[in-house]
Write a protein that holds these residues in place. Structure first.
Motif, short mmCIF file in Angstrom:
data_model
loop_
_atom_site.label_atom_id
_atom_site.label_comp_id
_atom_site.label_asym_id
_atom_site.label_seq_id
_atom_site.Cartn_x
_atom_site.Cartn_y
_atom_site.Cartn_z
N GLY A 78 0.83 -1.20 0.00
CA GLY A 78 0.00 0.00 0.00
C GLY A 78 0.87 1.25 0.00
O GLY A 78 2.03 1.23 -0.39
N ASP A 79 0.32 2.32 0.48
CA ASP A 79 1.01 3.60 0.52
C ASP A 79 2.03 3.61 1.65
O ASP A 79 1.68 3.50 2.82
CB ASP A 79 -0.03 4.71 0.72
CG ASP A 79 0.53 6.09 0.50
OD1 ASP A 79 1.76 6.28 0.66
OD2 ASP A 79 -0.25 7.00 0.19
N VAL A 80 3.29 3.76 1.29
CA VAL A 80 4.37 3.80 2.28
C VAL A 80 4.14 4.93 3.29
O VAL A 80 4.34 4.74 4.49
CB VAL A 80 5.74 3.96 1.59
CG1 VAL A 80 6.84 4.29 2.57
CG2 VAL A 80 6.09 2.69 0.83
N ASP A 81 3.70 6.09 2.80
CA ASP A 81 3.50 7.24 3.68
C ASP A 81 2.49 6.95 4.77
O ASP A 81 2.70 7.30 5.93
CB ASP A 81 3.01 8.46 2.88
CG ASP A 81 4.04 8.99 1.91
OD1 ASP A 81 5.17 8.47 1.89
OD2 ASP A 81 3.71 9.92 1.16
N VAL A 82 1.40 6.29 4.42
CA VAL A 82 0.36 5.99 5.40
C VAL A 82 0.90 5.03 6.45
O VAL A 82 0.72 5.24 7.65
CB VAL A 82 -0.91 5.43 4.72
CG1 VAL A 82 -1.90 4.92 5.75
CG2 VAL A 82 -1.54 6.48 3.81
N LYS A 83 1.57 3.97 6.01
CA LYS A 83 2.10 2.97 6.94
C LYS A 83 3.12 3.61 7.89
O LYS A 83 3.07 3.39 9.10
CB LYS A 83 2.73 1.81 6.16
CG LYS A 83 3.31 0.72 7.03
CD LYS A 83 2.24 -0.02 7.78
CE LYS A 83 2.85 -1.21 8.51
NZ LYS A 83 2.10 -1.53 9.73
N LEU A 84 4.04 4.40 7.35
CA LEU A 84 5.05 5.06 8.18
C LEU A 84 4.38 6.01 9.17
O LEU A 84 4.71 6.01 10.36
CB LEU A 84 6.05 5.80 7.31
CG LEU A 84 7.28 6.38 8.00
CD1 LEU A 84 8.41 6.57 6.99
CD2 LEU A 84 7.01 7.69 8.69
N ALA A 85 3.44 6.81 8.71
CA ALA A 85 2.77 7.79 9.58
C ALA A 85 2.01 7.10 10.71
O ALA A 85 2.10 7.53 11.87
CB ALA A 85 1.83 8.67 8.75
N VAL A 86 1.29 6.05 10.39
CA VAL A 86 0.54 5.33 11.42
C VAL A 86 1.50 4.70 12.43
O VAL A 86 1.32 4.82 13.65
CB VAL A 86 -0.39 4.27 10.79
CG1 VAL A 86 -0.96 3.34 11.84
CG2 VAL A 86 -1.52 4.95 10.01
N ASP A 87 2.54 4.03 11.93
CA ASP A 87 3.49 3.38 12.83
C ASP A 87 4.22 4.38 13.72
O ASP A 87 4.40 4.14 14.91
CB ASP A 87 4.51 2.56 12.03
CG ASP A 87 3.93 1.29 11.44
OD1 ASP A 87 2.75 0.97 11.69
OD2 ASP A 87 4.69 0.60 10.71
N ALA A 88 4.65 5.49 13.15
CA ALA A 88 5.38 6.49 13.93
C ALA A 88 4.48 7.11 14.99
O ALA A 88 4.89 7.30 16.14
CB ALA A 88 5.97 7.57 13.02
N THR A 89 3.25 7.42 14.62
CA THR A 89 2.31 8.00 15.58
C THR A 89 1.99 7.00 16.68
O THR A 89 1.98 7.35 17.87
CB THR A 89 1.01 8.46 14.87
OG1 THR A 89 1.36 9.40 13.85
CG2 THR A 89 0.05 9.10 15.84
N GLU A 90 1.78 5.75 16.31
CA GLU A 90 1.50 4.72 17.30
C GLU A 90 2.67 4.57 18.27
O GLU A 90 2.48 4.46 19.48
CB GLU A 90 1.24 3.40 16.59
CG GLU A 90 0.88 2.26 17.52
CD GLU A 90 0.57 0.99 16.74
OE1 GLU A 90 1.53 0.33 16.27
OE2 GLU A 90 -0.62 0.68 16.60
N LEU A 91 3.88 4.59 17.76
CA LEU A 91 5.05 4.46 18.62
C LEU A 91 5.14 5.63 19.59
O LEU A 91 5.37 5.44 20.78
CB LEU A 91 6.33 4.38 17.78
CG LEU A 91 7.57 4.22 18.63
CD1 LEU A 91 8.31 2.95 18.28
CD2 LEU A 91 8.47 5.42 18.49
N VAL A 92 4.93 6.83 19.10
CA VAL A 92 5.00 8.03 19.95
C VAL A 92 3.96 7.97 21.06
O VAL A 92 4.23 8.39 22.18
CB VAL A 92 4.83 9.30 19.09
CG1 VAL A 92 4.51 10.51 19.93
CG2 VAL A 92 6.08 9.54 18.24
#
Length: 152
Positions: A78-92
């Motif tokens: 899928g969209d790399v941007d969406v996956k990265l954004a969700v994962d980074a926000t979840e981690l934070v």
């Protein structure tokens, strides 16, 4: 990097989470070395997460190179941007990190940096090159840096 140092003041060895937007950073026109991205993040503290996000078109050699350098490589159809954004926000929101470093030239990650800041996490925007720098990311982050051109 004074704003970033102020944001991290008091921490002995800040925990750094690095998220790399592979399709936007690892482009021929930038000639970015994965080791240089890691080194930039490590200058800020102890690296606790280093993730490289790639799309389904990534070559096996690139995936292998990322893994060999210690990245947790995430390949998405899928969209790399969406996956990265969700994962980074979840981690934070769920883990304790002192600094979120995002290597990208994509303005899409501005809300991620803002959410991190709202939760007391310092932020760093890493650009692959001067012409690949996002002013919106730079302005949203506590600090920003541009990876040096290898010819400079």
């Amino acid at each position: 990097m004074e704003r970033l140092r102020d944001a991290l003041a008091g921490g002995d060895d800040p925990g750094v989470a690095l998220f790399v937007d592979g399709p936007n950073v690892l482009r021929d026109e930038f000639d970015v070395d994965l080791d240089d991205v890691l080194a930039a993040a490590r200058e800020e503290g102890r690296l606790v997460v280093s993730r490289l996000y790639l799309d389904e078109h990534a070559t096996p050699g690139l995936i292998q190179a990322g893994e060999a350098r210690g990245y947790d490589v995430r390949v998405t159809s899928g969209d790399v941007d969406v996956k990265l954004a969700v994962d980074a926000t979840e981690l934070v929101l769920s883990e304790h990190v002192d600094l979120l470093a995002v290597a990208s030239r994509d303005t899409d990650f501005k809300p991620v940096l803002e959410k991190a800041a709202e939760n007391g996490v310092a932020t760093l925007a890493i650009a692959p090159g001067e012409h690949g720098r996002s002013d919106a990311l730079r302005n949203a982050a506590d600090d920003a840096l541009v990876l040096a051109d290898p010819e400079e």
